[in-house]
Design an enzyme around this catalytic site. Structure first.
Site, PDB file in Angstrom:
ATOM      1  N   LYS A 173      49.375   8.029  37.890  1.00 21.79           N
ATOM      2  CA  LYS A 173      49.608   9.436  38.213  1.00 21.79           C
ATOM      3  C   LYS A 173      50.960   9.583  38.911  1.00 21.79           C
ATOM      4  O   LYS A 173      51.147   9.121  40.034  1.00 21.79           O
ATOM      5  CB  LYS A 173      48.529   9.981  39.147  1.00 21.79           C
ATOM      6  N   GLU A 248      52.451   1.957  50.405  1.00 19.94           N
ATOM      7  CA  GLU A 248      53.844   1.934  50.870  1.00 19.94           C
ATOM      8  C   GLU A 248      54.178   3.349  51.295  1.00 19.94           C
ATOM      9  O   GLU A 248      54.085   4.281  50.489  1.00 19.94           O
ATOM     10  CB  GLU A 248      54.793   1.474  49.759  1.00 19.94           C
ATOM     11  N   CYS A 282      62.812   5.884  51.158  1.00 16.83           N
ATOM     12  CA  CYS A 282      61.981   5.432  52.271  1.00 16.83           C
ATOM     13  C   CYS A 282      62.754   4.448  53.140  1.00 16.83           C
ATOM     14  O   CYS A 282      62.451   4.270  54.306  1.00 16.83           O
ATOM     15  CB  CYS A 282      60.711   4.790  51.736  1.00 16.83           C
ATOM     16  N   GLU A 380      60.018  11.143  60.101  1.00 14.05           N
ATOM     17  CA  GLU A 380      60.727  10.994  58.825  1.00 14.05           C
ATOM     18  C   GLU A 380      61.060  12.386  58.260  1.00 14.05           C
ATOM     19  O   GLU A 380      60.185  13.230  58.117  1.00 14.05           O
ATOM     20  CB  GLU A 380      59.855  10.249  57.808  1.00 14.05           C
TER      21      GLU A 380
END
Ligand code: NAD
Length: 478
Positions: A173, A248, A282, A380
């Site tokens: 997906k 992750e 990331c 973040e």
């Protein structure tokens, strides 16, 4: 006529419902294509097809699996310019970065083609006389793969390739904002000679399709890359049903610049790590921790460099930094720039919306002077926004670097062997960089983090076997 990107279930192409425009963040008036989503039942069909195909695929020879993966890698590499163009249009990365990502996806399939022929095992003598022990790796079964939008070819590649190499079947997906790249990859995979149902593509929201994958009784393992919030939610559900899971997630990666560093290289590392790919990595260096003695000079040189960067449409040849990938991410970046101003951080450079021509999500790279406790220095942002902070020497810089809930990557710019060696041992991260940007990793070695950034086994390289196989210990009496 624009293309309608389709789903791929049990060897059949499925249009899906709720046909939606696939947006081009560089030019909102020129969409990339259209796509339809599947529902929970279709997702269960995909898991069922993967379950049915798994024993057949697992029983193929390693050579056959290597050949299939090699064919996929070869086609991706042969078409990297075309795939890179699609990626640039859909995600907004500059064309050169996008072609680079497509090439990396091809190399990853090639690497795992080789790994299919090198599945490791051991033979040991037992403590009992006349008994031998074999330790082998077997496929986990049906693997669900849920991916984010920021590397729409490379991240799916580094999950799908090892899953298939070790004899698993896949339900993939993608994020809803990048269905075109997922469809292009699925088309290539569909031609490579897999048994029907061994690879499935299901496009749809996390809430419907993602949740249906997670809840499917036939699912054996789930590999996820995305935000911390989603990852933690998936972890709780996986724990309840005892599902093998790999996560992750985010990062707030520090780049330390010591007074003895080559400042030209340090500025280059900061610009590349913090702002290339529009900061949507990331591993982006969003915290620049600079020894006080060179802080002001570093900031001045960094501002000069930022002033020379061209923000523009992803396909334009002179673009250094493409648009932000989506409206949602654009609004998040602007909100954080406002939060930074409101909490008293000093905006040193940029942060303005830009209008280079076509209607798109263009944002000038932003540099803040921030305090370690500011939200913009701890959370973040996932955009072209970085903070710079002074440090009183190496020990202080390392303490600041480690003072975060994340632990994906950390970098240092220094000419001191002593500090570089200490940093590699004491940075609380999964990946450490010396005189290199924090972003930019090799496809054949372990990738992942610690603390809040990752959960479970490492991805990529030979370490991928930990997640995509299960170990069996067999005893035989002679
Ligand atoms: P996201 O968490 O919003 O979405 C990631 C994927 O999860 C998408 O496919 C989404 O549809 C799906 N999803 C969302 N809710 C779900 C649910 N309830 N159940 C199942 N699936 C669900 O993340 P994003 O915005 O697509 O990506 C950005 C994030 O990804 C950033 O935090 C970034 O740091 C992270 N990221 C991490 C790495 C890494 O390797 N550590 C690499 C790239 C991106």
């Amino acid at each position: 006529m624009i293309e309608t990107f389709q789903n791929y279930i049990a060897g059949e192409w499925v249009v899906g419902s709720n046909i939606t425009i696939d947006e081009n963040p560089s030019d909102l008036d020129s969409p990339v294509g259209k796509f339809g989503v599947v529902d929970a039942q279709r997702t269960l069909d995909a898991v069922g097809a993967a379950q049915k195909a798994q024993p057949t695929w697992a029983a193929t020879t390693p050579q056959r699996r290597a050949d299939v993966l090699d064919a996929i890698g070869s086609e991706i590499l042969a078409r990297k310019a075309e795939l890179g163009r699609l990626l640039a249009m859909e995600e907004g990365k500059s064309l050169s970065e996008s072609i680079g990502e497509a090439a990396r996806a091809g190399q990853i399939f090639k690497f795992f083609a080789g790994e299919a022929l090198r599945i490791p095992g051991e033979w040991l003598a037992s403590t009992r006389p006349g008994v031998g022990i074999e330790i082998t790796r077997e496929p986990v079964g049906v693997v669900g793969i849920i991916a984010p939008w920021n590397f729409p070819l490379a991240i799916p590649a580094w999950k799908i390739a090892p899953a298939l190499a070790y004899g698993n079947t896949v339900v993939f997906k993608p994020a809803e904002t990048v269905p075109g790249c997922a469809w292009a990859l699925a088309q290539i995979i569909s031609r490579a000679g897999l048994p029907q149902g061994a690879f499935n593509l299901v496009i749809g929201s996390g809430r419907t399709v993602g949740q249906a994958i997670l809840d499917a009784p036939g699912l054996d393992a789930l590999s996820f890359t995305g935000s911390v919030a989603t990852g933690n939610q998936l972890l709780r559900s996986a724990a309840q049903r005892g599902l093998k899971i790999q996560l992750e997630m985010g990062g707030k990666n520090p780049l330390i610049v010591l007074a003895d560093a080559d400042l030209d290289n340090a500025v280059q590392c900061a610009v590349n790590g913090a702002y290339f790919s529009t900061g949507q990595r990331c591993t982006a260096s969003s915290r620049l921790i600079v020894e006080s003695a060179v802080h002001d000079e570093f900031v001045e040189r960094l501002q000069q460099k930022l002033a020379s960067l061209k923000v523009g449409p992803a396909l334009a040849e002179d673009t250094d930094i493409g648009p932000v990938a989506s409206q949602q991410q654009f609004e998040q970046d602007l909100a954080y720039i406002q939060i930074g101003k409101d909490e008293g951080a000093t905006l040193l450079w940029g942060g303005e919306q830009l209008d280079p021509g076509p209607r798109g999500y263009y944002l000038q790279p932003a540099l803040f002077a921030a305090e370690p406790g500011h939200r913009i220095a701890t959370e973040e942002i996932f955009g072209p926004v970085a903070c710079v902070m002074p440090a009183d020497g190496y020990d202080h810089a390392l303490a600041l670097a480690n003072d975060t809930e994340f632990g994906l990557c950390a970098g240092i710019c220094t000419t001191s062997l002593k500090h570089a060696t200490h940093f590699k041992r004491h940075a609380q991260v999964g990946m450490a960089m010396v005189n290199l940007p924090t972003a930019g990793v090799d496809p054949h070695v372990a990738f992942g983090g610690r603390k809040g950034s990752s959960y479970g086994a490492r991805e990529q390289g030979r370490y991928a076997a930990e997640f995509y196989t299960t170990v069996k210990t067999a005893y035989t009496a002679a």
